[in-house]
Design an enzyme around this catalytic site. Structure first.
Site, PDB file in Angstrom:
ATOM      1  N   ASN A 112      14.517  -0.756   4.078  1.00 50.65           N
ATOM      2  CA  ASN A 112      14.195   0.661   4.083  1.00 50.65           C
ATOM      3  C   ASN A 112      15.280   1.411   4.957  1.00 50.65           C
ATOM      4  OD1 ASN A 112      12.767   2.931   4.736  1.00 50.65           O
ATOM      5  ND2 ASN A 112      11.614   2.019   6.176  1.00 50.65           N
ATOM      6  N   CYS A 120       7.963   1.243   7.491  1.00 48.66           N
ATOM      7  CA  CYS A 120       8.141   0.020   7.417  1.00 48.66           C
ATOM      8  C   CYS A 120       7.522  -1.104   8.751  1.00 48.66           C
ATOM      9  CB  CYS A 120       9.363  -0.550   7.049  1.00 48.66           C
ATOM     10  SG  CYS A 120      10.699  -0.308   8.100  1.00 48.66           S
ATOM     11  N   HIS A 121       7.778  -0.197   9.811  1.00 47.55           N
ATOM     12  CA  HIS A 121       7.051  -1.030  11.111  1.00 47.55           C
ATOM     13  C   HIS A 121       5.857  -1.512  11.008  1.00 47.55           C
ATOM     14  CE1 HIS A 121       6.577   3.049  11.869  1.00 47.55           C
ATOM     15  NE2 HIS A 121       5.424   2.740  12.870  1.00 47.55           N
TER      16      HIS A 121
END
Length: 150
Positions: A112, A120-121
């Protein structure tokens, strides 16, 4: 064009074309802030600063991450993960209609190019464990705790 934004997780490099944000990445070295050279970079900086201050949960920016069609599909699914609602790679694979693509989803997640804005975390292991994060697990832990209000 780009700018450098200080953040609680270290400096962020924000890159854009005149039309869209193309990259947000953590920098490991301390660098001096670079002022936004365009209205779009200024807006991205303002929205990220509001996120870090706890005043923004959603981003409203034009995005143009570069990647394969599959990666684009995964990154669109990541944008649907609600604030403070971590999910697994299995969940994302199911969301894109390809439940057997868990490893490929993990690889796309790791590539990403637009950290935080494409969250995306928020993707964790199926067992609830923190898994890899391009920005480092300490940053991932911080971002998840920030969103949880800790």
């Amino acid at each position: 064009m780009h700018c450098i934004l200080p953040s609680p997780c270290g400096p962020l490099r924000i890159e854009a074309t005149p039309e869209a944000i193309t990259r947000v990445q953590f920098l490991d070295d301390e660098v001096l802030p670079v002022a936004a050279g365009s209205p779009l970079l200024a807006e991205a900086s303002a929205q990220l600063a509001a996120y870090f201050a706890g005043r923004r949960q959603h981003f409203d920016l034009p995005l143009a991450p570069h990647g394969t069609l599959f990666q684009q599909q995964v990154w669109r699914a990541l944008q649907e993960i609600p604030w403070n609602q971590p999910c697994s790679y299995t969940d994302i694979a199911a969301a894109i209609g390809n439940p057997r693509a868990v490893r490929a989803v993990g690889a796309a997640n790791g590539r990403n190019p637009i950290a935080i804005i494409i969250p995306c975390h928020r993707v964790i292991g199926a067992n609830g464990s923190l898994t890899g994060y391009a920005g480092g697990l300490a940053r991932k832990r911080w971002l998840l705790a920030h969103e949880a209000g800790s």
